[in-house]
Scaffold this active site. Structure first.
Site, PDB file in Angstrom:
ATOM      1  N   HIS A   1       0.826  -1.215   0.000  1.00  0.00           N
ATOM      2  CA  HIS A   1       0.000   0.000   0.000  1.00  0.00           C
ATOM      3  C   HIS A   1       0.858   1.263   0.000  1.00  0.00           C
ATOM      4  CE1 HIS A   1      -4.033  -1.865   0.802  1.00  0.00           C
ATOM      5  NE2 HIS A   1      -3.212  -2.886   0.995  1.00  0.00           N
TER       6      HIS A   1
ATOM      7  N   ASP B   1       3.337   9.383  -1.020  1.00  0.00           N
ATOM      8  CA  ASP B   1       2.197   8.620  -0.540  1.00  0.00           C
ATOM      9  C   ASP B   1       1.922   7.504  -1.538  1.00  0.00           C
ATOM     10  OD1 ASP B   1      -0.046   7.922   0.953  1.00  0.00           O
ATOM     11  OD2 ASP B   1      -0.767   9.971   1.132  1.00  0.00           O
TER      12      ASP B   1
HETATM   13  C1  G6P Z   1      -1.010   3.230   6.177  1.00  0.00           C
HETATM   14  C2  G6P Z   1      -0.489   1.816   5.991  1.00  0.00           C
HETATM   15  C3  G6P Z   1      -1.430   0.791   6.605  1.00  0.00           C
HETATM   16  C4  G6P Z   1      -1.745   1.165   8.047  1.00  0.00           C
HETATM   17  C5  G6P Z   1      -2.264   2.593   8.133  1.00  0.00           C
HETATM   18  C6  G6P Z   1      -2.527   3.042   9.568  1.00  0.00           C
HETATM   19  O1  G6P Z   1      -2.168   3.409   5.415  1.00  0.00           O
HETATM   20  O2  G6P Z   1      -0.269   1.548   4.617  1.00  0.00           O
HETATM   21  O3  G6P Z   1      -0.851  -0.494   6.558  1.00  0.00           O
HETATM   22  O4  G6P Z   1      -2.677   0.263   8.597  1.00  0.00           O
HETATM   23  O5  G6P Z   1      -1.312   3.462   7.553  1.00  0.00           O
HETATM   24  O6  G6P Z   1      -1.385   2.892  10.355  1.00  0.00           O
HETATM   25  P1  G6P Z   1      -1.352   1.950  11.634  1.00  0.00           P
HETATM   26  O7  G6P Z   1       0.089   1.890  12.013  1.00  0.00           O
HETATM   27  O8  G6P Z   1      -2.209   2.645  12.640  1.00  0.00           O
HETATM   28  O9  G6P Z   1      -1.923   0.620  11.232  1.00  0.00           O
END
Ligand code: G6P
Length: 463
Positions: free
Chosen positions: A162, A371
């Site tokens: 992602h 991003d």
């Molecule tokens: C980004 C990453 C995700 C992640 C999200 C939130 O979008 O690509 O994998 O879940 O951030 O971050 P966190 O560390 O809270 O999961």
């Protein structure tokens, strides 16, 4: 514990709707996208519960809701420190976002990453049935494919990243980079958000790893295994999101923004509080706008919604302090008795409330420094009134800029460019706003999250 036959098994670090860590409203694009896909297709979602337990037990917590079987494990404090705060968010995240200055590598981080990948592999392996399609997500779990293969799981296994993939010189500064990529190449299909991240990856595989790479088809041969790497830009759940328009929550949030900004133009930013999102740089652009156009100070209010994220990591605490300082500086310089030009809101909002806020905002500033995709840009487009749509200002360094090229595209490092784009957005005639928006909306509607999942899973079955 055995799996049902021929289902989709999704594995990701974060599983939405659980009570563990992760500020409400700051769960990021991955959790929302996977939730939409699994609600429609059904299947199993496996990952970390978000909870810490004194000692690792390996117990799998199962919960069924909306046709989704969620299967999660708790981690030990040492796991969270070395794997989540450490390797994932202090090594890979900054490096892949080209922030070598913030990248920390410690050997324990690497060990913690392998240990937790193994723990999540053990959990997933119990749930996979013979005909199931397995889809692993994001930078936390790059080593899972290899772990599943070592347990003899011969199913089709795909991986989707992602976040961006960095340029080859940067990536090869990571200790043991070959080991990470050779694990990744055990997947049958690897998906990226846009061409640039795919090209960086293929370049590394050919140049540093010495793999046989066919750029046209994305086929990579390494150590006797063939895999494919391709682009699948993630989208939003367009129909679900636009259906929020009539909810009282959305209407109330729109009313709140309109009535509190009154005759001023409302400009909005919505981000997880992360240094990759370019928030201080965005404020510099707004400050530059006010300096260059003092006569328009009263015409504009900027609302930045930025719920905190990953607060155990120092660079995230630092960015919060920097943002607070800059907000104060601009407000001190340009505020009036009855009004501050910048509002910094630290709490998260529901999807319906965000819909209302986006709709009431005439301009959205989406200016990350780097991003993978950025789904806020797409949600803003989806929430607009077709007869009187707002203007999207978008960073050229977001994956979304490849698709949303009718936005006002800016270099987020250049405050003058941001200031000029704000001015152009404020003065843009209705006809131009409509024609730009129509092109954006066509893309957001057509390339939605279900198309993304359908394309990836189709290829995973057929490569
Ligand atoms: C980004 C990453 C995700 C992640 C999200 C939130 O979008 O690509 O994998 O879940 O951030 O971050 P966190 O560390 O809270 O999961």
């Amino acid at each position: 514990m055995t799996g049902q036959r021929d289902q989709l098994v999704v594995v990701s670090n974060r599983v939405s709707g659980l009570t563990g860590r992760g500020a409400p409203g700051a769960q990021g694009g991955l959790a929302g996208a996977l939730e939409a896909v699994l609600k429609r297709r059904g299947g199993t979602w496996c990952g970390w519960s978000g909870n810490e337990r004194g000692e690792f037990t390996g117990d799998v917590h199962i919960n069924y809701r909306d046709g989704i079987r969620k299967a999660t494990i708790d981690l030990e404090p040492q796991d969270v420190e070395e794997y989540y705060n450490g390797y994932a968010n202090s090594t890979i995240w900054p490096l892949f976002h080209c922030r070598l200055d913030l990248t920390r590598y410690e050997r324990n981080f690497g060990k913690g990453y392998e240990r937790v990948n193994k723990r999540i592999t053990d959990c997933a392996a119990q749930l996979i049935g013979p005909g199931d399609l397995v889809w692993v997500h994001d930078y936390h779990l790059m080593a899972l494919g290899k772990g599943l293969r070592m347990r003899g799981i011969a199913n089709r296994i795909g991986f989707f990243l992602h976040i961006p993939w960095p340029p080859v010189r940067l990536f090869s500064s990571l200790p043991f980079h070959e080991r990470l990529v050779s694990s990744l190449l055990k997947y049958d299909l690897i998906g990226f958000q846009c061409d640039e991240w795919l090209e960086n990856f293929l370049h590394y595989c050919r140049k540093d790893l010495g793999a046989a790479v066919d750029e046209q088809s994305g086929r990579i041969k390494y150590e006797g295994v063939t895999t494919h790497a391709r682009v699948y830009p993630v989208g939003i759940d367009f129909d679900h999101f636009t259906a929020l328009a009539d909810t009282p929550e959305a209407q109330e949030a729109a009313w709140w923004l309109r009535s509190s900004t009154r005759e001023r133009i409302a400009m909005i930013g919505v981000d997880r509080l992360d240094y990759s999102k370019g928030l201080p740089e965005r404020l510099d652009g707004i400050g530059c706008f006010f300096e260059r156009h003092p006569e328009r100070t009263h015409d504009l209010v900027f609302v930045q919604i930025a719920p905190p994220s990953r607060e155990d990591v120092k660079s995230y605490r630092d960015i919060r302090a920097r943002l607070e300082r800059k907000t104060r500086q601009i407000n001190d310089a340009f505020s009036e008795v009855e009004f501050d030009p910048i509002r910094y809101v630290k709490r998260g909002f529901s999807q319906a409330q965000l819909y209302g806020l986006y709709r009431a905002a005439r301009i959205a500033l989406v200016t990350p420094l780097r991003d993978g995709m950025n789904l806020v840009a797409k949600e803003y487009v989806a929430a607009q009134d077709r007869l009187d749509p707002g203007v999207l200002i978008l960073s050229r360094f977001a994956g979304a800029a490849r698709q949303l090229d009718s936005a006002l595209i800016v270099n987020p490092h250049n405050p003058v460019e941001i200031a000029q784009a704000i001015r152009a957005a404020m003065d843009m005639p209705l006809e131009e706003r409509r024609s730009r928006w129509e092109r954006l909306a066509d893309n957001v509607r057509d390339e939605n999250v279900h198309v993304w999942a359908g394309n990836f899973l189709h290829d995973l079955e057929s490569v």
